[in-house]
Design a protein around this motif. Structure first.
Motif, PDB file in Angstrom:
ATOM      1  N   GLU A 135     129.920  43.777  99.984  1.00  0.00           N
ATOM      2  CA  GLU A 135     130.067  42.907  98.653  1.00  0.00           C
ATOM      3  C   GLU A 135     129.182  43.662  97.498  1.00  0.00           C
ATOM      4  O   GLU A 135     129.445  43.308  96.358  1.00  0.00           O
ATOM      5  N   ARG A 136     128.301  44.776  97.649  1.00  0.00           N
ATOM      6  CA  ARG A 136     127.611  45.526  96.904  1.00  0.00           C
ATOM      7  C   ARG A 136     128.313  46.437  96.106  1.00  0.00           C
ATOM      8  O   ARG A 136     128.110  47.212  94.906  1.00  0.00           O
ATOM      9  N   SER A 143     125.636  46.157 102.020  1.00  0.00           N
ATOM     10  CA  SER A 143     126.696  45.007 102.535  1.00  0.00           C
ATOM     11  C   SER A 143     128.311  45.490 101.420  1.00  0.00           C
ATOM     12  O   SER A 143     127.671  46.098 100.330  1.00  0.00           O
ATOM     13  N   TRP A 194     127.903  51.813 109.113  1.00  0.00           N
ATOM     14  CA  TRP A 194     126.911  50.564 109.762  1.00  0.00           C
ATOM     15  C   TRP A 194     125.519  50.715 109.389  1.00  0.00           C
ATOM     16  O   TRP A 194     125.124  51.732 109.225  1.00  0.00           O
ATOM     17  N   LYS A 222     133.888  49.803 105.426  1.00  0.00           N
ATOM     18  CA  LYS A 222     133.839  48.750 106.517  1.00  0.00           C
ATOM     19  C   LYS A 222     133.829  49.449 107.731  1.00  0.00           C
ATOM     20  O   LYS A 222     133.102  48.771 108.521  1.00  0.00           O
TER      21      LYS A 222
END
Length: 135
Positions: A108-109, A106, A102, A98
């Motif tokens: 979440e993957r 995402s 950049w 995170k």
């Protein structure tokens, strides 16, 4: 396993010594990094040829795993995938990703890619990491 985080203040008169230590540490990690790179290539072939994923999807999973490998090599003292803990593969890697990545897939993957990768390691490399694969 250790996760290395935080800031380091290096006195100006010690910068050369610090740079030499960094170079030495990088050289010591080189075999692990090369092993990770070779396995990543095999993982891509596995996703496309055996699992039937599209090249775009395989690229996304491999990007995440390449970042995971970078994290392992530079932020941990892990020398083998069997040493990875659930916290390293999930919490710590997500935090690092995170902050550092950049424009990539995402956050979440990440769990899907990590799971696919560790299942590949179990099936094709005989590396079964129970800590990471258990829910």
């Amino acid at each position: 396993m250790k996760i290395f985080t935080g800031k380091v203040a290096i006195p100006a008169d010690k910068i050369e010594e610090y740079l030499e230590m960094l170079e030495k540490a990088e050289e010591e990690r080189r075999p692990f990094v090369e092993k990770c790179d070779a396995i990543l290539d095999e993982f891509y072939d596995y996703l496309v040829n055996e699992k039937g994923l599209s090249e775009k999807t395989a690229d996304m999973h491999c990007f995440i795993i390449s970042m995971f490998n970078e994290f392992l090599a530079r932020q941990t003292d892990v020398w083998d995938y069997s040493e990875v803990t659930k916290g390293i593969a999930s919490t710590y890697f997500k935090r690092w990703y995170k902050r550092k990545v950049w424009g990539g897939p995402s956050i979440e993957r990440i769990p899907v890619s990590i799971r696919k990768f560790f299942l590949f390691l179990k099936e094709k490399k005989g590396i079964y990491n129970k800590k990471v694969l258990e829910k």
